[in-house]
Design an enzyme around this catalytic site. Structure first.
Site, PDB file in Angstrom:
ATOM      1  N   PRO A 122       0.801  -1.214  -0.055  1.00  0.00           N
ATOM      2  CA  PRO A 122      -0.061  -0.207   0.020  1.00  0.00           C
ATOM      3  C   PRO A 122       0.919   1.341   0.014  1.00  0.00           C
ATOM      4  O   PRO A 122       1.746   1.216   0.549  1.00  0.00           O
ATOM      5  CB  PRO A 122      -0.695   0.030   1.458  1.00  0.00           C
ATOM      6  CG  PRO A 122      -0.047  -1.029   2.062  1.00  0.00           C
ATOM      7  CD  PRO A 122       0.851  -1.776   1.203  1.00  0.00           C
ATOM      8  N   HIS A 123       0.376   2.093  -0.627  1.00  0.00           N
ATOM      9  CA  HIS A 123       1.144   3.418  -0.639  1.00  0.00           C
ATOM     10  C   HIS A 123       0.357   4.725  -0.908  1.00  0.00           C
ATOM     11  O   HIS A 123      -0.863   4.473  -1.392  1.00  0.00           O
ATOM     12  CB  HIS A 123       2.132   3.551  -1.831  1.00  0.00           C
ATOM     13  CG  HIS A 123       1.889   3.190  -3.024  1.00  0.00           C
ATOM     14  ND1 HIS A 123       1.436   1.691  -3.451  1.00  0.00           N
ATOM     15  CD2 HIS A 123       1.332   3.730  -4.129  1.00  0.00           C
ATOM     16  CE1 HIS A 123       0.898   1.778  -4.941  1.00  0.00           C
ATOM     17  NE2 HIS A 123       0.916   3.059  -5.087  1.00  0.00           N
ATOM     18  N   ALA A 124       0.702   5.820  -0.536  1.00  0.00           N
ATOM     19  CA  ALA A 124      -0.091   7.198  -0.576  1.00  0.00           C
ATOM     20  C   ALA A 124       0.783   8.372  -0.652  1.00  0.00           C
ATOM     21  O   ALA A 124       2.061   8.167   0.118  1.00  0.00           O
ATOM     22  CB  ALA A 124      -1.163   7.358   0.469  1.00  0.00           C
TER      23      ALA A 124
END
Length: 154
Positions: free
Chosen positions: A65-67
């Site tokens: 997951p990344h943001a």
């Protein structure tokens, strides 16, 4: 770019279980807050927003997951190992027990992509993932992750 520059030892955690993907994101947000001072709820919201574009479960029990977040100066990471895998909607439909989250500044174009590629390359190694799963101790996990990455670069 090296994993030791992205990931602090304090950002490596082992949890018995998370009841859902959202709960895992909350754990990631809490660790990002305690380690890097990021706003936990903004972090969770950003992860959920990114996940709505498509699942970040890359297969073989691994999720990335990344943001992008306001106020960050560089890419930072959080690594969580789950003792009990959860359904993540991964491409191979396998449950996830390894999650390496990346948080990047809003304007970190190439740096964000390089970090994502580095983590993906590192966790694509079946032997490394086996070692990680066999050694669920945060200090050992950090050493394995940073050692594996520096060995690959050599």
């Amino acid at each position: 770019m090296e994993l030791s520059r992205i990931l602090k030892p304090a950002a490596v955690k082992v949890f018995a279980a998370a009841s859902s993907k959202k709960r895992l994101f909350q754990e990631l947000g809490d660790v990002a807050h305690s380690t890097y001072g990021l706003d936990a709820s903004a972090t969770v919201e950003a992860l959920l927003e990114r996940e709505s574009l498509g699942p970040t479960g890359v297969g073989h029990g691994v999720a990335l997951p990344h943001a992008r977040l306001d106020g960050l100066e560089r890419v930072v990471g959080v690594f969580i190992m789950l003792e009990k895998p959860i359904d993540f909607g991964s491409v191979d439909r396998q449950p996830v027990d390894i999650a390496f989250a990346l948080f990047a500044p809003e304007d970190a174009g190439v740096e964000h992509l390089k970090a994502l590629a580095l983590v993906s390359r590192t966790l694509r190694e079946p032997a490394l993932c086996s070692k990680l799963r066999a050694n669920p101790e945060p200090t050992t996990l950090y050493a394995l992750l940073t050692e594996a990455q520096s060995t690959q670069a050599a």
